[in-house]
Write a protein that holds these residues in place. Structure first.
Motif, short mmCIF file in Angstrom:
data_model
loop_
_atom_site.label_atom_id
_atom_site.label_comp_id
_atom_site.label_asym_id
_atom_site.label_seq_id
_atom_site.Cartn_x
_atom_site.Cartn_y
_atom_site.Cartn_z
N LEU A 179 45.07 49.64 76.14
CA LEU A 179 44.82 50.92 76.15
C LEU A 179 46.52 51.78 76.83
O LEU A 179 46.55 52.70 76.77
CB LEU A 179 44.73 50.85 77.99
N CYS A 180 47.54 50.53 77.57
CA CYS A 180 48.23 50.93 77.76
C CYS A 180 49.50 51.76 76.42
O CYS A 180 50.36 52.60 76.33
CB CYS A 180 49.62 49.89 77.75
N ILE A 181 48.89 50.77 75.22
CA ILE A 181 49.42 51.84 73.31
C ILE A 181 48.68 52.53 73.34
O ILE A 181 50.06 54.08 73.28
CB ILE A 181 48.97 50.31 72.24
N LYS A 182 47.85 53.69 74.06
CA LYS A 182 47.39 54.08 73.45
C LYS A 182 46.20 54.94 74.78
O LYS A 182 45.04 53.96 73.76
CB LYS A 182 46.71 55.38 71.80
N PRO A 183 45.81 55.88 75.29
CA PRO A 183 44.98 56.03 75.71
C PRO A 183 43.55 56.63 75.06
O PRO A 183 43.78 56.80 74.60
CB PRO A 183 46.10 57.68 77.76
N VAL A 184 42.29 55.86 75.86
CA VAL A 184 41.98 56.71 75.43
C VAL A 184 41.64 58.53 75.63
O VAL A 184 42.17 58.96 76.11
CB VAL A 184 40.50 55.83 75.96
N PRO A 185 40.20 58.47 74.98
CA PRO A 185 41.19 60.53 74.83
C PRO A 185 40.52 60.81 76.12
O PRO A 185 40.89 61.90 76.47
CB PRO A 185 40.17 60.16 73.76
N PHE A 186 40.18 60.54 76.76
CA PHE A 186 39.62 61.65 78.67
C PHE A 186 40.56 61.07 79.12
O PHE A 186 40.26 61.76 79.81
CB PHE A 186 38.35 60.80 78.58
N VAL A 237 40.79 31.68 83.72
CA VAL A 237 41.40 31.89 82.84
C VAL A 237 41.26 32.82 80.86
O VAL A 237 42.11 33.70 81.35
CB VAL A 237 42.43 30.90 82.45
N LEU A 238 40.54 32.03 80.58
CA LEU A 238 39.51 33.39 79.69
C LEU A 238 39.69 34.31 79.83
O LEU A 238 39.65 35.53 79.31
CB LEU A 238 38.45 32.61 78.81
N VAL A 239 39.19 34.90 81.00
CA VAL A 239 39.26 36.00 81.48
C VAL A 239 39.71 37.16 82.06
O VAL A 239 40.10 37.95 81.23
CB VAL A 239 37.70 36.16 82.75
N LEU A 240 40.85 36.18 82.55
CA LEU A 240 42.63 36.73 82.99
C LEU A 240 42.90 36.71 81.82
O LEU A 240 43.37 38.32 81.37
CB LEU A 240 42.76 35.92 83.55
N ALA A 241 42.94 36.45 80.51
CA ALA A 241 43.07 36.98 79.06
C ALA A 241 42.99 38.48 78.73
O ALA A 241 43.62 38.58 77.85
CB ALA A 241 43.09 36.00 77.96
N ALA A 242 41.38 38.23 78.95
CA ALA A 242 40.78 39.30 77.90
C ALA A 242 40.86 39.94 78.72
O ALA A 242 40.87 41.52 78.27
CB ALA A 242 39.53 38.78 78.08
N VAL A 243 40.94 40.59 80.29
CA VAL A 243 41.60 41.88 80.83
C VAL A 243 42.89 42.11 80.79
O VAL A 243 43.37 43.38 80.47
CB VAL A 243 41.04 41.84 82.54
N SER A 244 43.80 41.04 80.61
CA SER A 244 44.61 41.96 80.07
C SER A 244 45.08 42.25 78.30
O SER A 244 45.99 42.99 78.45
CB SER A 244 45.69 40.14 80.20
N PHE A 245 44.51 41.23 78.12
CA PHE A 245 44.79 41.87 76.71
C PHE A 245 43.79 43.99 76.86
O PHE A 245 44.74 44.81 75.95
CB PHE A 245 43.69 41.04 75.46
N GLY A 246 42.51 44.01 76.98
CA GLY A 246 42.37 45.10 76.31
C GLY A 246 43.28 46.38 77.52
O GLY A 246 43.65 46.95 77.44
N ASP A 247 43.71 45.66 78.59
CA ASP A 247 45.07 46.58 79.23
C ASP A 247 45.71 46.45 78.59
O ASP A 247 46.21 47.51 78.06
CB ASP A 247 45.29 46.17 80.83
#
Length: 71
Positions: A24-31, A11-21
């Motif tokens: 990235l949805c707020i502003k795409p990384v430069p590349f 559950v914690l891993v899924l929460a971390a992946v969701s948070f990272g996603d």
């Protein structure tokens, strides 16, 4: 009765992946943003670019490693 799942780590891993996603949805990384600009996405009309604007494939040369016929 415990309100937490057992084991807790998936559950914690899924929460971390969701948070990272979400980040990235707020502003795409430069590349990724550069890649979007290079391919013209999103197009001004809101849809994908027309197929006629796609780059044409290059003809393969004999030494390019791409086989066009079976030997």
């Amino acid at each position: 009765m415990n309100a937490f799942p057992d084991p807790l780590w998936p559950v914690l891993v899924l929460a971390a992946v969701s948070f990272g996603d979400a980040l990235l949805c707020i502003k795409p990384v430069p590349f990724v943003a550069k890649c979007f600009e290079d391919v013209g996405f999103p197009a001004a009309g809101g849809g994908p670019p027309p197929r006629s604007s796609w780059p044409r494939p290059r003809a393969s040369s004999p030494g390019s490693g791409c086989r066009t016929s079976a030997r």
